[in-house]
Write an enzyme that holds these catalytic residues in place. Sequence first.
Site, PDB file in Angstrom:
ATOM      1  CG  HIS A  35      38.274  46.669  33.225  1.00 55.66           C
ATOM      2  ND1 HIS A  35      37.731  45.623  32.518  1.00 55.66           N
ATOM      3  CD2 HIS A  35      39.123  46.119  34.108  1.00 55.66           C
ATOM      4  CE1 HIS A  35      38.253  44.477  32.956  1.00 55.66           C
ATOM      5  NE2 HIS A  35      39.105  44.756  33.922  1.00 55.66           N
ATOM      6  CD  GLN A  54      31.788  40.667  36.817  1.00 55.79           C
ATOM      7  OE1 GLN A  54      30.829  41.308  36.399  1.00 55.79           O
ATOM      8  NE2 GLN A  54      32.843  40.401  36.058  1.00 55.79           N
ATOM      9  CB  CYS A  93      39.643  33.200  31.870  1.00 57.51           C
ATOM     10  SG  CYS A  93      39.291  34.789  32.617  1.00 57.51           S
ATOM     11  CB  THR A 117      54.168  57.549  40.173  1.00 60.36           C
ATOM     12  OG1 THR A 117      55.533  57.755  40.557  1.00 60.36           O
ATOM     13  CG2 THR A 117      53.525  58.873  39.821  1.00 60.36           C
ATOM     14  CG  ASN A 142      33.929  35.859  37.083  1.00 63.71           C
ATOM     15  OD1 ASN A 142      33.956  35.486  38.266  1.00 63.71           O
ATOM     16  ND2 ASN A 142      34.603  35.243  36.136  1.00 63.71           N
ATOM     17  CB  ALA A 161      39.516  43.395  40.637  1.00 64.66           C
ATOM     18  CB  THR A 162      44.257  40.983  38.952  1.00 59.02           C
ATOM     19  OG1 THR A 162      43.265  40.568  38.018  1.00 59.02           O
ATOM     20  CG2 THR A 162      45.302  39.890  39.106  1.00 59.02           C
ATOM     21  CB  SER A 204      37.957  46.018  38.530  1.00 61.20           C
ATOM     22  OG  SER A 204      38.537  46.249  37.256  1.00 61.20           O
TER      23      SER A 204
HETATM   24  C1  LIG Z   1      37.329  41.202  36.192  1.00 59.64           C
HETATM   25  C2  LIG Z   1      37.433  40.523  37.504  1.00 59.64           C
HETATM   26  C3  LIG Z   1      38.649  40.488  38.205  1.00 59.64           C
HETATM   27  C4  LIG Z   1      39.912  41.078  37.642  1.00 59.64           C
HETATM   28  O1  LIG Z   1      39.854  42.480  37.599  1.00 59.64           O
HETATM   29  P1  LIG Z   1      40.961  43.310  36.793  1.00 59.64           P
HETATM   30  O2  LIG Z   1      40.675  44.718  37.216  1.00 59.64           O
HETATM   31  O3  LIG Z   1      40.701  43.053  35.351  1.00 59.64           O
HETATM   32  O4  LIG Z   1      42.288  42.846  37.252  1.00 59.64           O
HETATM   33  C5  LIG Z   1      38.672  39.863  39.421  1.00 59.64           C
HETATM   34  N1  LIG Z   1      37.570  39.294  39.937  1.00 59.64           N
HETATM   35  C6  LIG Z   1      36.389  39.304  39.306  1.00 59.64           C
HETATM   36  C7  LIG Z   1      35.194  38.683  39.940  1.00 59.64           C
HETATM   37  C8  LIG Z   1      36.282  39.914  38.057  1.00 59.64           C
HETATM   38  O5  LIG Z   1      35.115  39.910  37.429  1.00 59.64           O
END
Ligand SMILES: *Cc1c(COP(=O)(O)O)cnc(C)c1O
Length: 390
Positions: free
Chosen positions: A210, A188, A335, A249, A160, A80-81, A208
């Site tokens: 994970h 989220q 964080c 890739t 989050n 997501a980043t 994302s």
């Molecule tokens: C976890 C999160 C991200 C970052 O996602 P990654 O896949 O870890 O880079 C961005 N925005 C929100 C709201 C998140 O909870």
Amino acid sequence: MCEGGAAPPCIYLDNQATTPLDPRVLEAMMPCLRQGFGNASSKSHAYGWAAAEQVERARAQVADLIGAAAPREIIFTSGATEADNLAILGLCDTPVDGRNHIVTCVTEHPAVLDPCRHLERRGWRVSTVGVDAAGRLDVAQLDEAVTGDTALITVMAANNEIGTVHPLAEVGQLARARGVPWHCDAAQAAGKIPLDVEALGVDLLSLSGHKIYGPKGVGALYVRRRKPRLPLAAQQLGGGQERGLRSGTLNVPGIVGLGRACQLCAEELPGEGPRLAALRDRLHRNLDGAIPGVQLNGHRDHRLPGCLNVVLGTVDGGRLLAALRDVALSSGSACASGEGHPSAVLKALGRTDSEAFSSVRFGLGRFTTGDEVDTAARRVIEQAGRLQLN
Ligand SMILES: *Cc1c(COP(=O)(O)O)cnc(C)c1O
């Protein structure tokens, strides 16, 4: 102790930070890590064709989860980043009609706020809309912030730290009415609450792997097909994969895992939402009945089912988390925690520093049981009395 490798004898209540990999996702990924190792861009043999077929199936699974009109609107990224960066920096790469203004919200994730700050240093104007005491964006303020110069509105679906869900339909209506594209960080919310990009009028949406029981290091950006085309510029150049928007890739095992994770979320969401909300409310009642001064951080109704963020009276949140070696929790944001400053999100709700330092986030997920929630509450209550802020 929560150690890597073997299953730790530890209750995991930090599902907003990351989620465990669902075994069914792992099972779907395994063939791509073994014999199905082909490069999805290889057009000249069966290894490549098989990999490309797997990727296209995953693209359709992601599109389905969020109600995208077509799978080709999904661009795979590393998470997501990256999706947030691609959306914001990519859309603001070439200002349309000289537009140089972004509107965002004070409680956004750093993956959104930092690209906005980056653009600000390059001469863009950034308006940051506030939230109410429950963390919901004020749509009237958003309306006031948007001008004829606004190139992008970036407002997340669900927060989050506190789980608050913004008034998404209203944000979409406003963006439509004002003719401004809307990017929504749904890392989220995707898979946790129903989300439909068509119904909501989202133009760009990040998710994302994970956060939804898929693997780390994979995510997606939804990019609406429309006329005129969204002027999104690639932020990574090379082989031209993903319609030129994201060279490199393709991470086939990760993408296959993301697709399967999306499919499972779509299937299980109707039962899983109410189950988690009931567990979350039971946890809240247990804490509230035993610790003086428990206050909810976030909105009572418009909230993720698996998220409970509470001020635990005058308990020292940091020391509490350190004392609970067998329960994995987070104080405010993962964080911001451990750095000794109060969470910016909690401050935006109007919480005092000491309320923020007494706040703990319980993140329930797919594998959380009622017994775990009750044990965690008992452990927190046992420690709360002796670990007070001084
Ligand atoms: C976890 C999160 C991200 C970052 O996602 P990654 O896949 O870890 O880079 C961005 N925005 C929100 C709201 C998140 O909870």
